[in-house]
Design a protein around this motif. Sequence first.
Motif, PDB file in Angstrom:
ATOM      1  N   PHE A  47      -2.878 -18.467  -2.901  1.00 11.91           N
ATOM      2  CA  PHE A  47      -3.033 -17.011  -2.741  1.00 11.91           C
ATOM      3  C   PHE A  47      -1.669 -16.424  -2.393  1.00 11.91           C
ATOM      4  CE2 PHE A  47      -7.325 -18.620  -1.756  1.00 11.91           C
ATOM      5  CZ  PHE A  47      -8.033 -17.879  -2.684  1.00 11.91           C
ATOM      6  N   ASN A  48      -0.833 -16.268  -3.415  1.00 15.97           N
ATOM      7  CA  ASN A  48       0.558 -15.902  -3.138  1.00 15.97           C
ATOM      8  C   ASN A  48       0.711 -14.509  -2.522  1.00 15.97           C
ATOM      9  OD1 ASN A  48       1.406 -18.353  -3.998  1.00 15.97           O
ATOM     10  ND2 ASN A  48       1.841 -17.703  -6.086  1.00 15.97           N
ATOM     11  N   LEU A  49      -0.104 -13.553  -2.981  1.00 16.26           N
ATOM     12  CA  LEU A  49       0.017 -12.208  -2.413  1.00 16.26           C
ATOM     13  C   LEU A  49      -0.416 -12.195  -0.944  1.00 16.26           C
ATOM     14  CD1 LEU A  49      -1.127  -9.801  -5.263  1.00 16.26           C
ATOM     15  CD2 LEU A  49       1.140  -9.985  -4.261  1.00 16.26           C
ATOM     16  N   ASN A  50      -1.517 -12.904  -0.656  1.00 21.43           N
ATOM     17  CA  ASN A  50      -1.971 -12.983   0.743  1.00 21.43           C
ATOM     18  C   ASN A  50      -0.903 -13.671   1.597  1.00 21.43           C
ATOM     19  OD1 ASN A  50      -4.264 -12.991  -1.134  1.00 21.43           O
ATOM     20  ND2 ASN A  50      -5.438 -12.785   0.750  1.00 21.43           N
ATOM     21  N   ASN A  51      -0.303 -14.725   1.034  1.00 14.70           N
ATOM     22  CA  ASN A  51       0.725 -15.440   1.798  1.00 14.70           C
ATOM     23  C   ASN A  51       1.923 -14.540   2.080  1.00 14.70           C
ATOM     24  OD1 ASN A  51      -0.904 -17.636   1.675  1.00 14.70           O
ATOM     25  ND2 ASN A  51       0.220 -18.666   0.033  1.00 14.70           N
ATOM     26  N   ALA A  52       2.247 -13.670   1.102  1.00 17.73           N
ATOM     27  CA  ALA A  52       3.379 -12.753   1.303  1.00 17.73           C
ATOM     28  C   ALA A  52       3.069 -11.786   2.450  1.00 17.73           C
ATOM     29  CB  ALA A  52       3.658 -11.976   0.009  1.00 17.73           C
ATOM     30  N   VAL A  53       1.827 -11.293   2.489  1.00 16.63           N
ATOM     31  CA  VAL A  53       1.444 -10.377   3.592  1.00 16.63           C
ATOM     32  C   VAL A  53       1.532 -11.119   4.930  1.00 16.63           C
ATOM     33  CG1 VAL A  53      -0.415  -8.963   4.559  1.00 16.63           C
ATOM     34  CG2 VAL A  53      -0.025  -8.980   2.096  1.00 16.63           C
ATOM     35  N   ASP A  54       1.039 -12.345   4.963  1.00 16.44           N
ATOM     36  CA  ASP A  54       1.111 -13.155   6.199  1.00 16.44           C
ATOM     37  C   ASP A  54       2.557 -13.292   6.676  1.00 16.44           C
ATOM     38  OD1 ASP A  54      -1.557 -13.602   6.024  1.00 16.44           O
ATOM     39  OD2 ASP A  54      -1.432 -15.789   6.070  1.00 16.44           O
ATOM     40  N   GLU A  55       3.414 -13.608   5.733  1.00 12.58           N
ATOM     41  CA  GLU A  55       4.828 -13.842   6.061  1.00 12.58           C
ATOM     42  C   GLU A  55       5.463 -12.568   6.639  1.00 12.58           C
ATOM     43  OE1 GLU A  55       5.540 -17.059   5.672  1.00 12.58           O
ATOM     44  OE2 GLU A  55       7.356 -16.526   6.759  1.00 12.58           O
ATOM     45  N   LEU A  56       5.157 -11.442   5.985  1.00  9.16           N
ATOM     46  CA  LEU A  56       5.735 -10.172   6.452  1.00  9.16           C
ATOM     47  C   LEU A  56       5.183  -9.787   7.829  1.00  9.16           C
ATOM     48  CD1 LEU A  56       5.715  -8.249   3.062  1.00  9.16           C
ATOM     49  CD2 LEU A  56       7.722  -9.028   4.325  1.00  9.16           C
ATOM     50  N   LEU A  57       3.896 -10.040   8.032  1.00  9.64           N
ATOM     51  CA  LEU A  57       3.325  -9.745   9.352  1.00  9.64           C
ATOM     52  C   LEU A  57       3.972 -10.615  10.429  1.00  9.64           C
ATOM     53  CD1 LEU A  57      -0.500  -9.347   8.646  1.00  9.64           C
ATOM     54  CD2 LEU A  57       1.015  -7.600   9.569  1.00  9.64           C
ATOM     55  N   LYS A  58       4.175 -11.879  10.087  1.00 13.43           N
ATOM     56  CA  LYS A  58       4.828 -12.774  11.058  1.00 13.43           C
ATOM     57  C   LYS A  58       6.195 -12.215  11.419  1.00 13.43           C
ATOM     58  CE  LYS A  58       2.479 -17.041   9.988  1.00 13.43           C
ATOM     59  NZ  LYS A  58       2.351 -18.216   9.188  1.00 13.43           N
ATOM     60  N   ASN A  59       6.958 -11.841  10.393  1.00 10.94           N
ATOM     61  CA  ASN A  59       8.305 -11.307  10.653  1.00 10.94           C
ATOM     62  C   ASN A  59       8.230 -10.065  11.539  1.00 10.94           C
ATOM     63  OD1 ASN A  59       9.163 -13.283   8.974  1.00 10.94           O
ATOM     64  ND2 ASN A  59       9.575 -11.960   7.208  1.00 10.94           N
ATOM     65  N   ASP A 131      -5.417 -13.985  13.919  1.00 11.87           N
ATOM     66  CA  ASP A 131      -5.376 -14.435  12.533  1.00 11.87           C
ATOM     67  C   ASP A 131      -5.121 -13.248  11.617  1.00 11.87           C
ATOM     68  OD1 ASP A 131      -5.788 -17.125  11.330  1.00 11.87           O
ATOM     69  OD2 ASP A 131      -6.966 -15.899   9.961  1.00 11.87           O
ATOM     70  N   TYR A 132      -4.201 -13.402  10.676  1.00 13.45           N
ATOM     71  CA  TYR A 132      -3.906 -12.336   9.733  1.00 13.45           C
ATOM     72  C   TYR A 132      -4.780 -12.518   8.495  1.00 13.45           C
ATOM     73  CZ  TYR A 132       0.647 -12.462  12.227  1.00 13.45           C
ATOM     74  OH  TYR A 132       1.650 -12.480  13.157  1.00 13.45           O
ATOM     75  N   LYS A 133      -5.311 -11.426   7.988  1.00 16.21           N
ATOM     76  CA  LYS A 133      -6.088 -11.473   6.748  1.00 16.21           C
ATOM     77  C   LYS A 133      -5.626 -10.348   5.845  1.00 16.21           C
ATOM     78  CE  LYS A 133      -8.962 -14.759   7.912  1.00 16.21           C
ATOM     79  NZ  LYS A 133      -8.315 -16.024   7.648  1.00 16.21           N
ATOM     80  N   ALA A 134      -5.669 -10.601   4.543  1.00 10.39           N
ATOM     81  CA  ALA A 134      -5.303  -9.550   3.586  1.00 10.39           C
ATOM     82  C   ALA A 134      -6.313  -9.547   2.447  1.00 10.39           C
ATOM     83  CB  ALA A 134      -3.902  -9.788   3.045  1.00 10.39           C
ATOM     84  N   THR A 135      -6.663  -8.360   2.006  1.00 11.95           N
ATOM     85  CA  THR A 135      -7.588  -8.221   0.888  1.00 11.95           C
ATOM     86  C   THR A 135      -7.296  -6.885   0.213  1.00 11.95           C
ATOM     87  OG1 THR A 135      -9.920  -8.335   0.243  1.00 11.95           O
ATOM     88  CG2 THR A 135      -9.434  -7.066   2.209  1.00 11.95           C
ATOM     89  N   SER A 136      -8.088  -6.546  -0.806  1.00 13.95           N
ATOM     90  CA  SER A 136      -8.062  -5.196  -1.347  1.00 13.95           C
ATOM     91  C   SER A 136      -9.488  -4.867  -1.743  1.00 13.95           C
ATOM     92  CB  SER A 136      -7.135  -5.117  -2.564  1.00 13.95           C
ATOM     93  OG  SER A 136      -7.190  -3.805  -3.092  1.00 13.95           O
ATOM     94  N   LYS A 137     -10.102  -4.003  -0.970  1.00 10.75           N
ATOM     95  CA  LYS A 137     -11.491  -3.628  -1.263  1.00 10.75           C
ATOM     96  C   LYS A 137     -11.707  -2.170  -0.905  1.00 10.75           C
ATOM     97  CE  LYS A 137     -14.664  -4.439   1.841  1.00 10.75           C
ATOM     98  NZ  LYS A 137     -15.686  -5.073   2.658  1.00 10.75           N
ATOM     99  N   LYS A 138     -12.736  -1.596  -1.545  1.00  7.83           N
ATOM    100  CA  LYS A 138     -13.079  -0.208  -1.231  1.00  7.83           C
ATOM    101  C   LYS A 138     -13.747  -0.180   0.139  1.00  7.83           C
ATOM    102  CE  LYS A 138     -13.444   1.747  -5.768  1.00  7.83           C
ATOM    103  NZ  LYS A 138     -14.205   1.666  -6.980  1.00  7.83           N
ATOM    104  N   GLY A 139     -13.490   0.864   0.901  1.00  7.75           N
ATOM    105  CA  GLY A 139     -14.143   0.999   2.203  1.00  7.75           C
ATOM    106  C   GLY A 139     -13.436   0.179   3.266  1.00  7.75           C
ATOM    107  N   GLU A 140     -14.070   0.136   4.424  1.00  6.72           N
ATOM    108  CA  GLU A 140     -13.496  -0.524   5.599  1.00  6.72           C
ATOM    109  C   GLU A 140     -13.626  -2.042   5.503  1.00  6.72           C
ATOM    110  OE1 GLU A 140     -13.151   0.657   9.419  1.00  6.72           O
ATOM    111  OE2 GLU A 140     -11.985   2.066   8.201  1.00  6.72           O
ATOM    112  N   VAL A 141     -12.635  -2.755   5.993  1.00  6.42           N
ATOM    113  CA  VAL A 141     -12.785  -4.214   6.093  1.00  6.42           C
ATOM    114  C   VAL A 141     -13.597  -4.533   7.340  1.00  6.42           C
ATOM    115  CG1 VAL A 141     -10.695  -4.909   4.851  1.00  6.42           C
ATOM    116  CG2 VAL A 141     -10.530  -4.326   7.270  1.00  6.42           C
TER     117      VAL A 141
END
Length: 242
Positions: A47-59, A131-141
């Motif tokens: 999940f490369n896009l999710n991993n990128a979000v994780d990495e940026l959040l860590k930074n 824990d960091y999570k990333a998704t793309s969905k309509k409405g609230e996570v």
Amino acid sequence: MPAKLFNPNSEEPFVLSRSRIDNFIECPRCFYLTNRVGIARPPSFPFNLNNAVDELLKNEFDVYREKGEPHPIMVENNLNALPYKHPDLEEWRESLRHGVKRYHPETNLILRGGLDDLWIDTDTNQLIVVDYKATSKKGEVSIDADWQIGYKRQIEFYQWLLRGNSFDVSDIGYFVYCNGIAEKDEFNNILEFTTKLIPYKGNDSWVEPTIRNLKECLIRHEVPDANPKCSYCSYVKKTLMV
Ligand code: SF4
């Protein structure tokens, strides 16, 4: 290098990662085939896009860790906390080889898992698993869907690991949940997110009995039954009937 197989005659502690524990909960047969026989399910796509979000959040959280200041999301949510500083944090975050480790003497297993982040509650001095999570969905996570039970187990397992390393850990963990906004007219190389902080009260009481059960599974000589609901196995069965 292929992962080491469990040898019932060895006195050396056997190491299992969090994903292997999850694998046992989903299907003891798959767990057994992976750890005793050396036949693992094919790997899923990264999940490369999710991993990128994780990495940026860590930074981003590391900037506030370095400054000793709360991140704005903590302030917005009235959370009296700081990103936690510890010399081993980078190792604890390294899920592939390290992570937080806990030796379980009763089963002679070493359990490990890689954290996304740790914060400290400045009122109680308890550690907070994040824990960091990333998704793309309509409405609230949210974390209310049945399939998200694995997310909750993740937090609880890290809480259990840290408690076994003598840390005082809060039952409350947090998901930093980022939701990519797809309702835009153009992409322009920008994907925007809204980020929500979701508290979760963990209960790690399932961990010990699960570890005892999976050790019993590892030492048996017969392969356990397959999970009848598993789509992988039913796919293979159907292909064999053609
Ligand atoms: S049912 Fe089959 S494929 Fe599915 S998890 Fe179990 S052993 Fe693996």
